[in-house]
Motif scaffolding. Structure first.
Motif, PDB file in Angstrom:
ATOM      1  N   ASP A   1       0.856  -1.194   0.000  1.00 20.29           N
ATOM      2  CA  ASP A   1       0.000   0.000   0.000  1.00 20.29           C
ATOM      3  C   ASP A   1       0.885   1.235   0.000  1.00 20.29           C
ATOM      4  O   ASP A   1       1.103   1.878   1.030  1.00 20.29           O
ATOM      5  CB  ASP A   1      -0.926  -0.021   1.217  1.00 20.29           C
ATOM      6  N   ASN A   2       1.389   1.573  -1.167  1.00 23.86           N
ATOM      7  CA  ASN A   2       2.375   2.639  -1.316  1.00 23.86           C
ATOM      8  C   ASN A   2       1.875   3.974  -0.762  1.00 23.86           C
ATOM      9  O   ASN A   2       0.794   4.427  -1.105  1.00 23.86           O
ATOM     10  CB  ASN A   2       2.734   2.791  -2.795  1.00 23.86           C
ATOM     11  N   GLY A   3       2.697   4.560   0.127  1.00 23.52           N
ATOM     12  CA  GLY A   3       2.380   5.874   0.681  1.00 23.52           C
ATOM     13  C   GLY A   3       1.718   5.853   2.038  1.00 23.52           C
ATOM     14  O   GLY A   3       1.537   6.904   2.649  1.00 23.52           O
ATOM     15  N   LYS A   4       1.366   4.682   2.548  1.00 19.86           N
ATOM     16  CA  LYS A   4       0.686   4.591   3.842  1.00 19.86           C
ATOM     17  C   LYS A   4       1.713   4.653   4.972  1.00 19.86           C
ATOM     18  O   LYS A   4       2.708   3.935   4.953  1.00 19.86           O
ATOM     19  CB  LYS A   4      -0.100   3.284   3.918  1.00 19.86           C
ATOM     20  N   PRO A   5       1.507   5.514   5.997  1.00 20.29           N
ATOM     21  CA  PRO A   5       2.472   5.619   7.103  1.00 20.29           C
ATOM     22  C   PRO A   5       2.570   4.312   7.900  1.00 20.29           C
ATOM     23  O   PRO A   5       1.603   3.564   8.021  1.00 20.29           O
ATOM     24  CB  PRO A   5       1.903   6.743   7.967  1.00 20.29           C
ATOM     25  N   ILE A   6       3.732   4.057   8.449  1.00 25.24           N
ATOM     26  CA  ILE A   6       3.929   2.873   9.279  1.00 25.24           C
ATOM     27  C   ILE A   6       3.145   3.060  10.584  1.00 25.24           C
ATOM     28  O   ILE A   6       3.072   4.167  11.115  1.00 25.24           O
ATOM     29  CB  ILE A   6       5.432   2.658   9.566  1.00 25.24           C
ATOM     30  N   PRO A   7       2.505   2.018  11.107  1.00 31.90           N
ATOM     31  CA  PRO A   7       1.749   2.175  12.358  1.00 31.90           C
ATOM     32  C   PRO A   7       2.684   2.429  13.549  1.00 31.90           C
ATOM     33  O   PRO A   7       3.853   2.032  13.536  1.00 31.90           O
ATOM     34  CB  PRO A   7       1.015   0.839  12.499  1.00 31.90           C
TER      35      PRO A   7
ATOM     36  N   ASN B   1      -0.103 -11.090 -14.074  1.00 28.31           N
ATOM     37  CA  ASN B   1       0.594 -11.511 -12.861  1.00 28.31           C
ATOM     38  C   ASN B   1      -0.080 -10.851 -11.661  1.00 28.31           C
ATOM     39  O   ASN B   1      -0.239  -9.619 -11.639  1.00 28.31           O
ATOM     40  CB  ASN B   1       2.061 -11.101 -12.915  1.00 28.31           C
ATOM     41  N   VAL B   2      -0.484 -11.650 -10.679  1.00 27.16           N
ATOM     42  CA  VAL B   2      -1.184 -11.103  -9.522  1.00 27.16           C
ATOM     43  C   VAL B   2      -0.612 -11.696  -8.241  1.00 27.16           C
ATOM     44  O   VAL B   2      -0.121 -12.826  -8.217  1.00 27.16           O
ATOM     45  CB  VAL B   2      -2.704 -11.387  -9.581  1.00 27.16           C
ATOM     46  N   THR B   3      -0.661 -10.903  -7.181  1.00 22.50           N
ATOM     47  CA  THR B   3      -0.368 -11.371  -5.825  1.00 22.50           C
ATOM     48  C   THR B   3      -1.599 -11.098  -4.983  1.00 22.50           C
ATOM     49  O   THR B   3      -2.066  -9.956  -4.910  1.00 22.50           O
ATOM     50  CB  THR B   3       0.851 -10.646  -5.230  1.00 22.50           C
ATOM     51  N   THR B   4      -2.137 -12.120  -4.375  1.00 22.29           N
ATOM     52  CA  THR B   4      -3.372 -11.975  -3.620  1.00 22.29           C
ATOM     53  C   THR B   4      -3.112 -11.317  -2.269  1.00 22.29           C
ATOM     54  O   THR B   4      -1.969 -11.135  -1.850  1.00 22.29           O
ATOM     55  CB  THR B   4      -4.030 -13.341  -3.383  1.00 22.29           C
ATOM     56  N   ILE B   5      -4.191 -10.993  -1.585  1.00 18.36           N
ATOM     57  CA  ILE B   5      -4.102 -10.406  -0.245  1.00 18.36           C
ATOM     58  C   ILE B   5      -3.356 -11.351   0.701  1.00 18.36           C
ATOM     59  O   ILE B   5      -2.671 -10.915   1.624  1.00 18.36           O
ATOM     60  CB  ILE B   5      -5.508 -10.092   0.296  1.00 18.36           C
TER      61      ILE B   5
ATOM     62  N   ARG C   1       4.337  -9.288   5.008  1.00 14.59           N
ATOM     63  CA  ARG C   1       4.775  -9.002   3.647  1.00 14.59           C
ATOM     64  C   ARG C   1       4.627  -7.516   3.323  1.00 14.59           C
ATOM     65  O   ARG C   1       4.174  -7.139   2.239  1.00 14.59           O
ATOM     66  CB  ARG C   1       3.997  -9.854   2.641  1.00 14.59           C
ATOM     67  N   LYS C   2       5.057  -6.687   4.274  1.00 15.51           N
ATOM     68  CA  LYS C   2       4.991  -5.243   4.086  1.00 15.51           C
ATOM     69  C   LYS C   2       6.382  -4.641   4.149  1.00 15.51           C
ATOM     70  O   LYS C   2       7.179  -5.002   5.016  1.00 15.51           O
ATOM     71  CB  LYS C   2       4.079  -4.608   5.139  1.00 15.51           C
ATOM     72  N   LYS C   3       6.659  -3.737   3.208  1.00 16.33           N
ATOM     73  CA  LYS C   3       7.962  -3.093   3.107  1.00 16.33           C
ATOM     74  C   LYS C   3       7.801  -1.588   3.296  1.00 16.33           C
ATOM     75  O   LYS C   3       6.882  -0.984   2.727  1.00 16.33           O
ATOM     76  CB  LYS C   3       8.589  -3.392   1.736  1.00 16.33           C
ATOM     77  N   TYR C   4       8.712  -1.012   4.076  1.00 11.74           N
ATOM     78  CA  TYR C   4       8.662   0.409   4.392  1.00 11.74           C
ATOM     79  C   TYR C   4      10.010   1.058   4.095  1.00 11.74           C
ATOM     80  O   TYR C   4      11.058   0.406   4.199  1.00 11.74           O
ATOM     81  CB  TYR C   4       8.330   0.623   5.871  1.00 11.74           C
ATOM     82  N   THR C   5       9.993   2.340   3.743  1.00  8.65           N
ATOM     83  CA  THR C   5      11.218   3.108   3.572  1.00  8.65           C
ATOM     84  C   THR C   5      11.093   4.432   4.319  1.00  8.65           C
ATOM     85  O   THR C   5       9.989   4.932   4.563  1.00  8.65           O
ATOM     86  CB  THR C   5      11.523   3.387   2.090  1.00  8.65           C
TER      87      THR C   5
ATOM     88  N   TYR D   1      -0.875  -2.375 -17.728  1.00  7.17           N
ATOM     89  CA  TYR D   1      -1.616  -1.705 -16.653  1.00  7.17           C
ATOM     90  C   TYR D   1      -1.285  -2.401 -15.346  1.00  7.17           C
ATOM     91  O   TYR D   1      -1.165  -3.627 -15.285  1.00  7.17           O
ATOM     92  CB  TYR D   1      -3.126  -1.771 -16.897  1.00  7.17           C
ATOM     93  N   ARG D   2      -1.102  -1.602 -14.285  1.00  7.76           N
ATOM     94  CA  ARG D   2      -0.824  -2.167 -12.964  1.00  7.76           C
ATOM     95  C   ARG D   2      -1.567  -1.365 -11.911  1.00  7.76           C
ATOM     96  O   ARG D   2      -1.850  -0.171 -12.114  1.00  7.76           O
ATOM     97  CB  ARG D   2       0.680  -2.110 -12.681  1.00  7.76           C
ATOM     98  N   ILE D   3      -1.897  -2.019 -10.811  1.00  9.24           N
ATOM     99  CA  ILE D   3      -2.421  -1.275  -9.671  1.00  9.24           C
ATOM    100  C   ILE D   3      -1.243  -0.813  -8.829  1.00  9.24           C
ATOM    101  O   ILE D   3      -0.213  -1.488  -8.739  1.00  9.24           O
ATOM    102  CB  ILE D   3      -3.404  -2.120  -8.827  1.00  9.24           C
ATOM    103  N   LEU D   4      -1.364   0.359  -8.229  1.00  9.80           N
ATOM    104  CA  LEU D   4      -0.289   0.903  -7.415  1.00  9.80           C
ATOM    105  C   LEU D   4      -0.571   0.778  -5.927  1.00  9.80           C
ATOM    106  O   LEU D   4       0.322   0.999  -5.112  1.00  9.80           O
ATOM    107  CB  LEU D   4      -0.062   2.380  -7.784  1.00  9.80           C
ATOM    108  N   ASN D   5      -1.800   0.430  -5.593  1.00  6.75           N
ATOM    109  CA  ASN D   5      -2.185   0.198  -4.200  1.00  6.75           C
ATOM    110  C   ASN D   5      -3.092  -1.026  -4.137  1.00  6.75           C
ATOM    111  O   ASN D   5      -3.764  -1.351  -5.119  1.00  6.75           O
ATOM    112  CB  ASN D   5      -2.896   1.423  -3.612  1.00  6.75           C
ATOM    113  N   PRO D   6      -3.127  -1.729  -3.011  1.00 10.85           N
ATOM    114  CA  PRO D   6      -3.929  -2.954  -2.922  1.00 10.85           C
ATOM    115  C   PRO D   6      -5.417  -2.700  -3.117  1.00 10.85           C
ATOM    116  O   PRO D   6      -5.929  -1.598  -2.872  1.00 10.85           O
ATOM    117  CB  PRO D   6      -3.643  -3.454  -1.506  1.00 10.85           C
TER     118      PRO D   6
END
Length: 809
Positions: free
Chosen positions: A58-64, A549-553, A197-201, A510-515
């Protein structure tokens, strides 16, 4: 009013997260113990980097707040020090599989990305897992992450009741940066929470933009550093015990040294003296029925580490250096080869690489191989003679790579091969460009290559490419074209199979950029490709392909693709003769792929394929299936079975001149054949700790081609029956490789390796279809070779030795 508040907050969040962050490094004078405790006073006063942002999914979401991450940076004249605190509200659920170096395994990760030039072009990346395992790589947008590069650095990861902590010491010798009293480096920090499976920068990497390295933050505060002399020695010693069949068992000792010298802060010399590649991974050989040689991966560390500059333009295929001899001896009717060397020994090699303050990258690679002989025996007299299989050779690569505007580059590459004496020499030059708009939304790339071969007949050839692409957003596309002349030949130091053609290609995706509710990632591609023979204008290949190509939840991966070849095409390579071709029917191909979440102890990969030709009974089908099981954080086993069957496959088997007349066309013989391939691979790892692992790798391979009908190739590309040909040209190739190794990194850059290996292979014209007896006969064959080896290499830092001598230690 509510809408206005919401819009204001949204705009503020976007502004905050889109700004380039800056972190101040703090200079220190006291020592730092790399123990994962962060208990030195300097850590208490250092500036903190926090507020991480999700990169994927979920690109752009702050880390909890429950996963708050805090980073601090210190420095002195020797190195950069990184302290990282990863909070976790469920510390008992942190994944921590122990793996080999450069293998993340199933474990949480922390990483730092450093660009000493801050030019947005290349990151040096250093990772530590929650199991205290190191990984490092060089990252470029063009080539991705190259984990063959290894640096010498120190780290320690410690699990706590609040999460985990990492402490790192990265010597300046592991980095590249320009000279200057005041440094501003590009930097970013990375954290992956594996169970989610979450990556943060630290600084947001906006996935709408088609670049990774250009979205670093800034590291400031590094001033007036005086790095010590960068001089390192890596001596090694090896012992090999060899046995095979009825041959006498014998042992050999080897010794040598690698040298690494920092010419200045930006340029480094690497030299290898008396090389030893005896413990390099075996090649996975196959039954090669095609017109081209099999291409192998490079397994020798010297030719994989830090070679990103030399890979520009794809002119450098390092397996040419020390490969199989290229000169075929001329034999009389009563002569045969009794000693045929399979490889040429490397005498020495060196490479110089680095980049100036103005962004000019310079790379020089040179290698020398020894004069090599084959032995020929006269079967009538019994006399033998030696002939040159490869003369003394010099290989050279020169690269000049100018970066500019933090996202573009223009590169000049030259490769040269010189053989001592009156033998073939070659030279290839290329100009390569990679240009991006300021906002990284569009890309213009291409190259122009020119080859010259000096042999009995001199030849010159060209390869030209141009491509344009939109590289940002949900919808992206690219178009391009290649032109390759008939005599383009970079193969003395490169590898290229296809010549004398031009093509046009395109892609839209075409790609989705957020889940979404169903997917963490989703991408669909449409590709088109059409290739024409340059002389005749005939279609050599034409296809249109769609894949998804898909990656499920739940982080399971699924892929599916179809390709349609709607026109008859003409293969100018399979006949192995000038201006001859074979017609290929229209066909349909499809594939699928399933890979379940590796977080689970049991996971499965499954990849079926099928191809149906517009010709009765001509069909290919097969699959790979690979279960894997993680018994514990220390023990992992994985197995893969592969099967492929090709029915009514049409392929070349022989050719000869009619009545030995060179002026008449060749008779080219094909076969209608059944080709079946089986492969079994077993891999295993047992980690005693983060520096010691026991590894198992086994591969059993068998492939055969059984000819059902002999055919003759007509001048119009069709095939007709040819009953007059009676030679047995069936093919059966089987091989076995097994490696059992122990590896211990007993000090930074220093390794003890113990390896037992056995291998065998055999090629026959008679096909025995008893699978079990094939494997048993191979393992009982006198050709089965056994090798036991022990190798020790030790990393010596000149400055450490000098300081110890100075202090009388």
């Amino acid at each position: 009013m509510k809408n206005l508040v919401f819009f204001t907050l949204l705009l503020s969040s976007f502004w905050i997260y889109s700004q380039k962050k800056t972190l101040q490094a703090q200079q220190i004078s006291q020592g730092i113990s790399i123990d994962g405790k962060l208990d030195e006073p300097a850590w208490e006063t250092a500036t903190v980097a926090s507020d991480f942002i999700m990169f994927e999914p979920d690109n752009g979401k702050p880390i909890p707040d429950t996963k708050k991450t805090e980073i601090k940076v210190l420095y002195n004249n020797d190195a950069l020090y990184i302290g990282a605190i990863m909070h976790d509200d469920e510390p008992n659920k942190i994944l921590k599989e122990i793996s080999q170096r450069d293998d993340f395994g199933t474990a949480d990760l922390f990483g730092v990305f450093i660009n000493g030039f801050n030019d947005g072009q290349q990151n040096f990346e250093f990772f530590v897992s929650a199991a205290d395992v190191q990984a490092d790589c060089i990252m470029t947008d063009a080539n991705g992450e190259d984990y063959s590069w290894d640096a010498i650095w120190i780290s320690k990861a410690v699990l706590t009741d609040k999460g985990w902590v990492v402490e790192m010491k990265i010597p300046y010798a592991a980095l590249r940066f320009s000279e200057g009293k005041k440094q501003t480096w590009g930097i970013n920090f990375f954290r992956e929470i594996k169970r989610e499976r979450k990556k943060y920068t630290w600084t947001i990497i906006n996935t709408k933009i088609g670049t990774f390295t250009q979205q670093n933050g800034n590291l400031e505060g590094i001033e007036n550093i005086k790095p010590p002399t960068r001089l390192f020695f890596m001596p090694y010693a090896s012992y090999y015990l060899n046995a095979a069949g009825n041959q006498q068992t014998y042992g050999t000792m080897k010794g040598g040294m690698d040298i690494k010298y920092g010419i200045n802060d930006a340029f480094t010399l690497d030299a290898i003296l008396v090389p030893d590649f005896g413990q390099a991974k075996y090649d996975d050989q196959i039954l090669n029925l095609g017109p081209f040689e099999q291409q192998f991966n490079e397994n020798r560390a010297f030719f994989t580490e830090g070679t990103d500059l030399f890979n520009k333009g794809e002119l450098f295929y390092s397996r040419r250096i020390g490969g199989k001899p290229t000169i075929e001896p001329d034999l009389e009717d009563n002569e045969k080869i009794i000693e045929d060397p399979q490889n040429v020994n490397l005498i020495n090699a060196l490479k110089i690489s680095g980049r100036t303050k103005k962004g000019l990258g310079i790379g020089i690679l040179n290698a020398v191989t020894e004069k090599t002989f084959a032995t020929i025996k006269d079967t009538l007299t019994g006399e033998t003679r030696r002939v040159i299989a490869e003369p003394l050779m010099n290989y050279n690569v020169l690269v000049l790579d100018q970066r500019f505007r933090k996202n573009s580059s223009v590169t000049f590459i030259n490769t040269n091969v010189t053989r001592n004496g009156h033998f073939r020499d070659s030279n290839v030059s290329a100009l390569v460009w990679d240009l991006n708009t300021k906002a990284n939304t569009y890309n213009l790339s291409g190259n122009f290559k020119y080859s010259t071969v000096h042999d009995t007949e001199d030849k010159n050839g060209i390869y030209a490419n141009i491509g344009f692409a939109e590289t940002s957003g949900n919808y992206r596309y690219s178009i391009g074209s290649d032109f390759v002349s008939k005599d383009y030949d970079p193969n003395d130091l490169g590898i290229n199979f296809y010549t004398n053609y031009y093509n046009f290609f395109g892609n839209a995706n075409y790609r989705i950029l957020n889940p979404t509710k169903l997917f963490n990632a989703f991408k669909v591609n449409l590709n088109t490709y059409t290739e024409f023979n340059k002389d005749s204008g005939k279609i050599q290949e034409s296809n249109i392909a769609v894949n998804t190509n898909v990656t499920t939840i739940k982080n399971n991966y699924y892929g599916f693709g179809i390709s349609l070849y709607p026109f008859e095409s003409y293969d100018y390579y399979e006949p192995r003769a000038t201006n001859r071709y074979v017609a290929l029917p229209r066909r349909f191909e499809s594939w699928a792929s399933v890979s379940t979440n590796y977080n689970y102890k049991f996971a499965l990969d499954f990849n079926p394929t099928i191809a149906i030709m517009d010709e009765p009974g001509r069909i290919n089908y097969g699959f790979d299936i690979g279960p894997r099981y993680r018994f514990s954080d220390k023990l992992l086993l994985n197995y893969t079975f592969s099967f492929l069957r090709r029915n009514n496959n049409k392929g070349y088997i022989d050719s000869f001149d009619q009545d030995n007349n060179q002026d008449t066309p060749k008779d080219i013989v094909f076969a209608n054949r059944t080709v079946i391939t089986y492969s079994n691979t077993l891999g295993g790892k047992y980690a005693l700790n983060s520096t010691m692992t026991i590894n198992l790798a086994v591969r059993q391979y068998w492939s055969f081609a059984e000819n059902k009908e002999i055919l003759q190739l007509e001048s119009n590309g069709t095939l007709t029956t040819y009953p007059e040909y009676t030679k047995n040209k069936n093919s059966s190739f089987y091989s076995w490789n097994a490696d059992l190794s122990y590896s211990w990194w007993f000090a930074p850059g220093s390794q003890l390796s113990v390896l037992y290996r056995n291998n065998a292979s055999n090629f026959e014209r008679v096909i025995d279809k008893d699978y079990g007896s094939n494997v048993t006969n191979l393992l009982n064959n006198e050709a089965l070779k056994h090798i036991f080896s022990v190798s020790v290499k030790y990393f010596i830092d000149y400055n450490a030795v000098k300081n110890r001598l100075k202090n009388g230690v």
